[in-house]
Motif scaffolding. Sequence first.
Motif, short mmCIF file in Angstrom:
data_model
loop_
_atom_site.label_atom_id
_atom_site.label_comp_id
_atom_site.label_asym_id
_atom_site.label_seq_id
_atom_site.Cartn_x
_atom_site.Cartn_y
_atom_site.Cartn_z
N GLY A 52 0.81 -1.21 0.00
CA GLY A 52 0.00 0.00 0.00
C GLY A 52 0.84 1.26 0.00
O GLY A 52 0.53 2.23 -0.69
N SER A 53 1.92 1.24 0.76
CA SER A 53 2.82 2.41 0.80
C SER A 53 3.44 2.66 -0.56
O SER A 53 3.47 3.80 -1.04
N LEU A 54 3.96 1.60 -1.19
CA LEU A 54 4.57 1.77 -2.51
C LEU A 54 3.55 2.21 -3.54
O LEU A 54 3.83 3.08 -4.38
N ALA A 55 2.35 1.65 -3.49
CA ALA A 55 1.30 2.04 -4.44
C ALA A 55 0.93 3.51 -4.25
O ALA A 55 0.71 4.23 -5.22
N SER A 56 0.87 3.97 -2.99
CA SER A 56 0.53 5.38 -2.73
C SER A 56 1.62 6.30 -3.25
O SER A 56 1.32 7.35 -3.84
N ILE A 57 2.87 5.94 -3.04
CA ILE A 57 3.97 6.78 -3.51
C ILE A 57 3.92 6.92 -5.02
O ILE A 57 3.98 8.02 -5.57
N PHE A 58 3.80 5.79 -5.72
CA PHE A 58 3.77 5.84 -7.18
C PHE A 58 2.50 6.54 -7.68
O PHE A 58 2.55 7.29 -8.66
N GLY A 59 1.38 6.32 -7.03
CA GLY A 59 0.14 6.98 -7.42
C GLY A 59 0.22 8.49 -7.27
O GLY A 59 -0.22 9.23 -8.14
N LEU A 60 0.78 8.94 -6.15
CA LEU A 60 0.91 10.38 -5.94
C LEU A 60 1.88 11.01 -6.92
O LEU A 60 1.68 12.14 -7.38
N ARG A 61 2.93 10.29 -7.27
CA ARG A 61 3.88 10.81 -8.27
C ARG A 61 3.18 10.99 -9.62
O ARG A 61 3.36 12.00 -10.29
N MET A 62 2.40 9.98 -10.01
CA MET A 62 1.70 10.08 -11.29
C MET A 62 0.65 11.19 -11.26
O MET A 62 0.48 11.92 -12.24
N LEU A 63 -0.07 11.33 -10.16
CA LEU A 63 -1.06 12.40 -10.03
C LEU A 63 -0.38 13.76 -10.11
O LEU A 63 -0.88 14.68 -10.78
N GLY A 64 0.76 13.90 -9.45
CA GLY A 64 1.50 15.16 -9.49
C GLY A 64 1.92 15.52 -10.90
O GLY A 64 1.78 16.67 -11.34
N LEU A 65 2.43 14.54 -11.65
CA LEU A 65 2.82 14.82 -13.03
C LEU A 65 1.60 15.17 -13.88
O LEU A 65 1.66 16.06 -14.74
N PHE A 66 0.51 14.48 -13.64
CA PHE A 66 -0.72 14.74 -14.39
C PHE A 66 -1.21 16.17 -14.15
O PHE A 66 -1.73 16.82 -15.05
N LEU A 67 -1.05 16.67 -12.92
CA LEU A 67 -1.51 18.01 -12.59
C LEU A 67 -0.52 19.10 -13.01
O LEU A 67 -0.91 20.21 -13.37
N VAL A 68 0.76 18.82 -12.96
CA VAL A 68 1.78 19.85 -13.18
C VAL A 68 2.18 20.00 -14.64
O VAL A 68 2.42 21.13 -15.10
#
Length: 83
Positions: A52-68
């Motif tokens: 879950g921790s690894l999935a959250s880290i990668f998910g947040l990274r992808m969301l950040g790139l999608f937004l920025v």
Amino acid sequence: MWRVIHVAPDALQRLADSQNARQSPAVTINLTPNPTLDDSPTMTPVERRASGSLASIFGLRMLGLFLVLPVFALEARKYPGGD
């Protein structure tokens, strides 16, 4: 899991003396299941938390790139060579 290697007590001596290929092998391989190890397909709580921790880290990274990235594309037009 599997128990893999059993070494005979006189293995080193037999390896040193093994000029002839017909001698018994010094190392035998036993591929029988080890009943003491758990082969259940369920994840332990520690494994679930790590996944879950690894999935959250990668998910947040992808969301950040999608937004920025769209903002960067719009902002780049203001700079020379940004077209």
